[in-house]
Design a protein around this motif. Structure first.
Motif, short mmCIF file in Angstrom:
data_model
loop_
_atom_site.label_atom_id
_atom_site.label_comp_id
_atom_site.label_asym_id
_atom_site.label_seq_id
_atom_site.Cartn_x
_atom_site.Cartn_y
_atom_site.Cartn_z
N MET A 118 -7.18 -70.85 -64.95
CA MET A 118 -8.57 -70.78 -65.38
C MET A 118 -9.24 -69.52 -64.84
SD MET A 118 -10.75 -72.58 -67.06
CE MET A 118 -12.48 -72.71 -67.30
N ILE A 119 -9.07 -69.23 -63.56
CA ILE A 119 -9.69 -68.04 -62.99
C ILE A 119 -9.06 -66.78 -63.58
CG2 ILE A 119 -10.00 -66.73 -60.86
CD1 ILE A 119 -10.48 -69.34 -59.43
N ASP A 120 -7.76 -66.83 -63.85
CA ASP A 120 -7.10 -65.68 -64.46
C ASP A 120 -7.68 -65.40 -65.85
OD1 ASP A 120 -5.52 -65.15 -62.31
OD2 ASP A 120 -3.79 -66.24 -63.07
N ASP A 121 -7.98 -66.45 -66.61
CA ASP A 121 -8.58 -66.27 -67.92
C ASP A 121 -9.93 -65.58 -67.79
OD1 ASP A 121 -6.46 -67.47 -69.15
OD2 ASP A 121 -7.41 -69.43 -69.32
N THR A 122 -10.73 -66.01 -66.83
CA THR A 122 -12.05 -65.41 -66.62
C THR A 122 -11.91 -63.95 -66.23
OG1 THR A 122 -12.85 -67.55 -65.88
CG2 THR A 122 -14.21 -65.65 -65.37
N ARG A 123 -10.99 -63.67 -65.31
CA ARG A 123 -10.80 -62.29 -64.86
C ARG A 123 -10.35 -61.43 -66.03
NH1 ARG A 123 -7.34 -62.90 -60.40
NH2 ARG A 123 -9.19 -63.37 -59.19
N SER A 124 -9.45 -61.94 -66.84
CA SER A 124 -8.97 -61.21 -68.00
C SER A 124 -10.11 -60.93 -68.98
CB SER A 124 -7.86 -62.01 -68.68
OG SER A 124 -7.50 -61.42 -69.89
N TYR A 125 -10.94 -61.93 -69.21
CA TYR A 125 -12.08 -61.77 -70.11
C TYR A 125 -13.04 -60.70 -69.60
CZ TYR A 125 -16.53 -62.69 -72.34
OH TYR A 125 -17.71 -62.54 -73.00
N VAL A 126 -13.34 -60.74 -68.30
CA VAL A 126 -14.28 -59.77 -67.72
C VAL A 126 -13.71 -58.36 -67.80
CG1 VAL A 126 -15.39 -59.05 -65.57
CG2 VAL A 126 -15.41 -61.46 -66.24
N ASN A 127 -12.40 -58.22 -67.53
CA ASN A 127 -11.78 -56.90 -67.64
C ASN A 127 -11.86 -56.37 -69.06
OD1 ASN A 127 -11.14 -56.72 -64.94
ND2 ASN A 127 -9.08 -57.54 -65.20
N LYS A 128 -11.60 -57.24 -70.02
CA LYS A 128 -11.67 -56.83 -71.42
C LYS A 128 -13.09 -56.45 -71.80
CE LYS A 128 -10.12 -58.32 -75.96
NZ LYS A 128 -11.08 -58.85 -76.91
N LEU A 129 -14.05 -57.22 -71.31
CA LEU A 129 -15.45 -56.95 -71.59
C LEU A 129 -15.85 -55.58 -71.03
CD1 LEU A 129 -18.11 -58.17 -72.70
CD2 LEU A 129 -18.55 -58.97 -70.40
N HIS A 130 -15.47 -55.30 -69.80
CA HIS A 130 -15.80 -54.01 -69.20
C HIS A 130 -15.15 -52.86 -69.96
CE1 HIS A 130 -16.88 -55.79 -65.00
NE2 HIS A 130 -17.79 -56.06 -65.93
N ASP A 131 -13.92 -53.06 -70.41
CA ASP A 131 -13.23 -52.04 -71.19
C ASP A 131 -13.98 -51.78 -72.49
OD1 ASP A 131 -11.01 -50.30 -71.48
OD2 ASP A 131 -10.13 -51.69 -72.92
N THR A 132 -14.39 -52.86 -73.15
CA THR A 132 -15.13 -52.73 -74.40
C THR A 132 -16.45 -52.01 -74.17
OG1 THR A 132 -14.12 -54.76 -75.21
CG2 THR A 132 -16.10 -54.03 -76.33
#
Length: 44
Positions: A1-15
């Motif tokens: 669950m935390i990995d999903d959140t971290r992945s989402y935040v990284n993708k968001l920052h990249d975008t």
């Protein structure tokens, strides 16, 4: 669950970084602020 959140935040920052770069390149809809693109010069 935390990995999903971290992945989402990284993708968001990249975008967001890509959006910011595009805004700088395209002048935020203000043509006078556009950076010059690659253009072939006609005097060669």
């Amino acid at each position: 669950m935390i990995d999903d959140t971290r992945s989402y935040v990284n993708k968001l920052h990249d975008t967001q970084a890509k959006d910011e770069k595009n805004r700088r390149t395209h002048g935020n809809g203000k043509p006078d602020q556009k950076l010059p693109g690659k253009q072939k010069s006609k005097d060669n």
